[in-house]
Design a protein around this motif. Structure first.
Motif, PDB file in Angstrom:
ATOM      1  N   ALA A   1      49.480 -34.080 -21.045  1.00  0.00           N
ATOM      2  CA  ALA A   1      48.185 -35.111 -20.706  1.00  0.00           C
ATOM      3  C   ALA A   1      48.342 -36.416 -21.483  1.00  0.00           C
ATOM      4  N   LEU A   2      48.975 -36.331 -22.596  1.00  0.00           N
ATOM      5  CA  LEU A   2      49.435 -37.867 -23.404  1.00  0.00           C
ATOM      6  C   LEU A   2      50.295 -38.711 -22.367  1.00  0.00           C
ATOM      7  N   THR A   3      51.151 -37.989 -21.633  1.00  0.00           N
ATOM      8  CA  THR A   3      51.932 -38.902 -20.812  1.00  0.00           C
ATOM      9  C   THR A   3      51.041 -39.591 -19.613  1.00  0.00           C
ATOM     10  N   LEU A   4      49.972 -39.010 -19.088  1.00  0.00           N
ATOM     11  CA  LEU A   4      49.050 -39.531 -18.170  1.00  0.00           C
ATOM     12  C   LEU A   4      48.251 -40.572 -18.916  1.00  0.00           C
ATOM     13  N   LEU A   5      47.673 -40.589 -20.100  1.00  0.00           N
ATOM     14  CA  LEU A   5      47.315 -41.437 -20.722  1.00  0.00           C
ATOM     15  C   LEU A   5      47.966 -42.834 -21.133  1.00  0.00           C
ATOM     16  N   ARG A   6      49.399 -42.560 -21.294  1.00  0.00           N
ATOM     17  CA  ARG A   6      50.203 -43.654 -21.593  1.00  0.00           C
ATOM     18  C   ARG A   6      50.853 -44.101 -20.529  1.00  0.00           C
TER      19      ARG A   6
ATOM     20  N   LYS B   1      44.030 -49.570 -25.119  1.00  0.00           N
ATOM     21  CA  LYS B   1      45.127 -50.612 -25.770  1.00  0.00           C
ATOM     22  C   LYS B   1      46.158 -49.827 -26.485  1.00  0.00           C
ATOM     23  N   GLU B   2      45.770 -48.890 -27.095  1.00  0.00           N
ATOM     24  CA  GLU B   2      46.908 -48.061 -27.776  1.00  0.00           C
ATOM     25  C   GLU B   2      47.673 -47.415 -27.073  1.00  0.00           C
ATOM     26  N   ASN B   3      47.143 -47.153 -25.808  1.00  0.00           N
ATOM     27  CA  ASN B   3      47.958 -46.255 -24.924  1.00  0.00           C
ATOM     28  C   ASN B   3      48.603 -46.834 -23.750  1.00  0.00           C
ATOM     29  N   SER B   4      48.939 -48.166 -24.016  1.00  0.00           N
ATOM     30  CA  SER B   4      49.353 -49.160 -23.077  1.00  0.00           C
ATOM     31  C   SER B   4      50.187 -50.183 -23.505  1.00  0.00           C
ATOM     32  N   GLY B   5      51.386 -50.412 -22.555  1.00  0.00           N
ATOM     33  CA  GLY B   5      52.102 -51.636 -23.121  1.00  0.00           C
ATOM     34  C   GLY B   5      51.446 -53.021 -22.704  1.00  0.00           C
ATOM     35  N   LEU B   6      50.378 -52.954 -21.643  1.00  0.00           N
ATOM     36  CA  LEU B   6      49.544 -54.201 -21.421  1.00  0.00           C
ATOM     37  C   LEU B   6      48.062 -53.462 -20.671  1.00  0.00           C
ATOM     38  N   LEU B   7      47.178 -54.032 -21.466  1.00  0.00           N
ATOM     39  CA  LEU B   7      45.923 -53.816 -20.940  1.00  0.00           C
ATOM     40  C   LEU B   7      44.991 -55.024 -20.538  1.00  0.00           C
ATOM     41  N   TYR B   8      44.608 -55.186 -19.563  1.00  0.00           N
ATOM     42  CA  TYR B   8      44.078 -56.228 -18.829  1.00  0.00           C
ATOM     43  C   TYR B   8      42.782 -55.998 -18.114  1.00  0.00           C
TER      44      TYR B   8
END
Length: 279
Positions: free
Chosen positions: A4-9, A243-250
């Motif tokens: 599940a965590l891999t889906l969020l990241r 933001k914590e689960n992403s390389g880029l949030l826009y």
């Protein structure tokens, strides 16, 4: 839970925030937008997308609700209370929306292999736990008997439900959708749905078992945490976790390609609702 965590990241998360701008938009359009995003994200023409949306007083029925023996009378009751009524294209039963309910859709691409249905639910459950972890309360995922739209992934604290999750799968895209009762009284919403079922059933026996709604088993996050949370407070918590689960949030909007797709999906769900929604 690791899956599940891999889906969020995600490498990128695009956020389409309609928690304010979408209030005047008909709720039927929200489900058409999620179908559009499933097609776009599933085709890898857009990154993983989180969409937030809020609607004024609306009751969203499930497909099974359309088989209620006295549906027309039930719908007239809801309209007499000032609610719009639509039928959604994902699973579940009747849900009440208003300006104190934040809806979040996570639209994810199926890549090398399909996304197991429980994995999608677990990803949303994990996100909600991350968002409210600082309150120190256990958020469970299990069916809450007596709630409206009951399911195995009802989210609750101390046995009182504040959220329900559904999924929609289309063209290699998966939309995991949740409604979060943030503000006001969830008991009042539950009373509305309880009365709807009472009128739409009128004691008749049906093959499908509809919920016997008990308002006391439902609560808003503000009630459960004992603090006056707002939809915008929850939006900030969501942004922080994405933001914590992403390389880029826009922040983004529908692309030109998605805007081309939208009318087709809107027409499909509108056709499904024509009989119910006519005045």
């Amino acid at each position: 839970m690791n899956e599940a965590l891999t889906l969020l990241r995600q490498d990128q998360w695009r956020l389409i925030d309609q928690s304010t701008t979408g209030i005047l938009m008909p709720a039927i359009e929200s489900f058409a937008i999620d179908d559009t995003l499933c097609a776009s994200v599933g085709s890898h023409l857009a990154p993983a997308t989180a969409r937030t949306w809020v609607h004024r007083d609306t009751v969203v029925l499930g497909i099974q609700d359309t088989k209620l023996p006295n549906l027309e009378e039930g719908v007239e009751f809801l309209r007499s209370r000032g609610y719009e009524v639509i039928v959604r294209n994902s699973g579940g039963l009747a849900v009440a929306l208003d300006e104190g309910v934040l809806n979040i859709s996570l639209i994810l691409p199926e890549k090398e292999r399909s996304i197991d249905i429980n994995r999608g639910y677990d990803a949303m459950w994990m996100l909600i736990r991350q968002m409210f972890g600082d309150f120190g309360k256990t958020i469970e995922a299990r069916e809450i008997i007596g709630s409206y739209c009951p399911g195995s992934y009802d989210l609750s604290i101390g046995g009182r439900k504040f959220a329900g999750i559904s999924q929609r799968r289309l063209r290699k895209g998966v939309a995991v959708q949740i409604y979060l009762s943030v503000e006001k009284s969830s008991g009042t919403r539950a009373e509305l749905i309880r009365d709807f079922y009472s009128i739409a059933l009128q004691g008749e026996k049906t093959k499908f078992v509809y919920p016997e709604v008990r308002p006391e088993v439902m609560a808003s996050l503000s009630e459960l945490f004992g603090v006056p949370l707002t939809v915008q407070d929850v939006m900030l918590r969501l942004l922080r976790q994405l933001k914590e689960n992403s390389g880029l949030l826009y922040s983004g909007q529908l692309t030109p390609h998605e805007l081309d797709l939208l009318p087709g999906y809107y027409t499909r769900i509108l056709d499904r609702n024509t009989e119910l929604t006519k005045p």
